[in-house]
Scaffold this motif. Structure first.
Motif, PDB file in Angstrom:
ATOM      1  N   SER A   6       8.312   5.830  -9.709  1.00 28.89           N
ATOM      2  CA  SER A   6       7.429   4.976 -10.513  1.00 28.89           C
ATOM      3  C   SER A   6       7.850   3.514 -10.488  1.00 28.89           C
ATOM      4  O   SER A   6       7.002   2.623 -10.597  1.00 28.89           O
ATOM      5  N   LEU A  40       2.388   1.795  -3.515  1.00 26.00           N
ATOM      6  CA  LEU A  40       1.484   2.356  -4.521  1.00 26.00           C
ATOM      7  C   LEU A  40       1.441   3.879  -4.462  1.00 26.00           C
ATOM      8  O   LEU A  40       1.088   4.536  -5.446  1.00 26.00           O
ATOM      9  N   ARG A  41       1.818   4.437  -3.314  1.00 26.66           N
ATOM     10  CA  ARG A  41       1.799   5.894  -3.149  1.00 26.66           C
ATOM     11  C   ARG A  41       3.191   6.523  -3.292  1.00 26.66           C
ATOM     12  O   ARG A  41       3.350   7.735  -3.151  1.00 26.66           O
ATOM     13  N   HIS A  42       4.185   5.706  -3.589  1.00 25.74           N
ATOM     14  CA  HIS A  42       5.567   6.182  -3.613  1.00 25.74           C
ATOM     15  C   HIS A  42       5.816   7.137  -4.786  1.00 25.74           C
ATOM     16  O   HIS A  42       5.185   7.031  -5.842  1.00 25.74           O
ATOM     17  N   ASP A  43       6.748   8.074  -4.613  1.00 25.44           N
ATOM     18  CA  ASP A  43       7.076   9.028  -5.675  1.00 25.44           C
ATOM     19  C   ASP A  43       7.808   8.387  -6.849  1.00 25.44           C
ATOM     20  O   ASP A  43       7.737   8.885  -7.976  1.00 25.44           O
ATOM     21  N   PRO A  55      -7.254   0.736  -3.133  1.00 26.32           N
ATOM     22  CA  PRO A  55      -6.079   1.543  -3.478  1.00 26.32           C
ATOM     23  C   PRO A  55      -5.602   1.354  -4.909  1.00 26.32           C
ATOM     24  O   PRO A  55      -5.083   2.292  -5.528  1.00 26.32           O
ATOM     25  N   ARG A  70       6.306   2.017  -7.468  1.00 25.16           N
ATOM     26  CA  ARG A  70       4.870   1.814  -7.688  1.00 25.16           C
ATOM     27  C   ARG A  70       4.628   0.603  -8.585  1.00 25.16           C
ATOM     28  O   ARG A  70       3.687  -0.165  -8.374  1.00 25.16           O
ATOM     29  N   GLU A  99      -2.460   7.750 -11.779  1.00 29.75           N
ATOM     30  CA  GLU A  99      -1.115   7.313 -12.175  1.00 29.75           C
ATOM     31  C   GLU A  99      -0.719   7.904 -13.529  1.00 29.75           C
ATOM     32  O   GLU A  99      -1.383   7.681 -14.538  1.00 29.75           O
ATOM     33  N   LEU A 114       0.825  -1.202   0.000  1.00 29.82           N
ATOM     34  CA  LEU A 114       0.000   0.000   0.000  1.00 29.82           C
ATOM     35  C   LEU A 114       0.862   1.257   0.000  1.00 29.82           C
ATOM     36  O   LEU A 114       0.560   2.238  -0.690  1.00 29.82           O
ATOM     37  N   ALA A 115       1.949   1.219   0.750  1.00 30.37           N
ATOM     38  CA  ALA A 115       2.867   2.361   0.769  1.00 30.37           C
ATOM     39  C   ALA A 115       3.561   2.506  -0.582  1.00 30.37           C
ATOM     40  O   ALA A 115       3.775   3.620  -1.079  1.00 30.37           O
ATOM     41  N   GLU A 151      -7.973   3.496  -7.017  1.00 28.36           N
ATOM     42  CA  GLU A 151      -7.664   4.910  -6.780  1.00 28.36           C
ATOM     43  C   GLU A 151      -6.382   5.326  -7.505  1.00 28.36           C
ATOM     44  O   GLU A 151      -6.312   6.401  -8.103  1.00 28.36           O
ATOM     45  N   ARG A 152      -5.387   4.450  -7.461  1.00 36.88           N
ATOM     46  CA  ARG A 152      -4.114   4.776  -8.110  1.00 36.88           C
ATOM     47  C   ARG A 152      -4.270   4.815  -9.626  1.00 36.88           C
ATOM     48  O   ARG A 152      -3.639   5.637 -10.313  1.00 36.88           O
TER      49      ARG A 152
END
Length: 226
Positions: free
Chosen positions: A23, A18-21, A44, A26, A52, A15-16, A47-48
């Motif tokens: 790519s 998927l939110r990483h800066d 998630p 991710r 993206e 989950l973390a 949402e991504r």
């Protein structure tokens, strides 16, 4: 044996990620989510998909969603079709096409076929051809209304979709080619006809030939009738 604590740690890491800066992080997170599906990943992932910016990451996100049960993913993905964000609508359509469940088509808003965003409309055309082949006549009427729209890639996508719809699209396309008042729309319809007759010729050649035919007027060059 995997312990509940280890599973929790792995889930949190995905989950973390998927939110990483980064790519690449991710991408790995999406791969992990698809390799070891968990219902907690669906929200998630969806949402991504809607935000993206990197194509190959979006594709991995969609793949990860296809690895989860349709009973969980499809309702959530369908909800994205009403998003105010074009990317979310487009990626949701793409995901539905990859899931491939034709029973979802009645829940897809037909307005997406004429969406003001070209990428959304293009994805809707491709998805419609895959999910609703039994509605080819109705789809042909909707898609023909978009002839002349956008730039080269948009027009090529539309022509390909109309060609894929087969015989039900032939008469509507021909009617536009013969009678539409806009020469650009007529040329696109003619190019679509030529692409149907000779897929190997390529779209660029079909467009140039169509422009030439339109410029010659209603008599056209010889040999146009089948």
């Amino acid at each position: 044996m995997t312990t509940p604590k280890a599973e929790t740690t792995t889930t949190a890491r995905v989950l973390a990620g998927l939110r990483h800066d980064d790519s690449s992080v991710r991408l790995r997170a999406a791969l992990a989510a698809g390799s070891d599906p968990d219902p907690g990943f669906v929200e998630p992932l969806v949402e991504r998909c809607g935000v993206e910016p990197v194509f190959h990451v979006r594709d991995m996100l969609t793949w990860a969603l296809t690895r989860h049960p349709e009973t969980v993913t499809v309702p959530r993905v369908l909800a994205e079709l009403g998003s105010p964000h074009a990317r979310a609508r487009s990626q949701a359509l793409h995901t539905l096409s990859k899931i491939g469940d034709r029973s979802v088509w009645p829940a897809v808003p037909r307005s997406l076929l004429t969406d003001p965003d070209d990428e959304v409309a293009r994805t809707a055309w491709r998805t419609a051809v895959l999910l609703a082949p039994d509605e080819a006549a109705e789809l042909s009427r909707s898609l023909v209304s978009q002839l002349g729209r956008g730039g080269r890639e948009t027009r090529l996508s539309l022509s390909r979709a109309l060609v894929e719809l087969g015989e039900p699209a032939v008469a509507p396309v021909r009617a536009v080619a013969e009678g539409h008042p806009d020469p650009g729309v007529r040329a696109h319809a003619l190019a679509t006809e030529r692409l149907r007759r000779d897929p190997e010729a390529g779209f660029a050649y079909a467009v140039e030939e169509a422009k030439r035919a339109v410029s010659l007027g209603p008599d056209g060059p010889p040999g146009e009738e089948e």
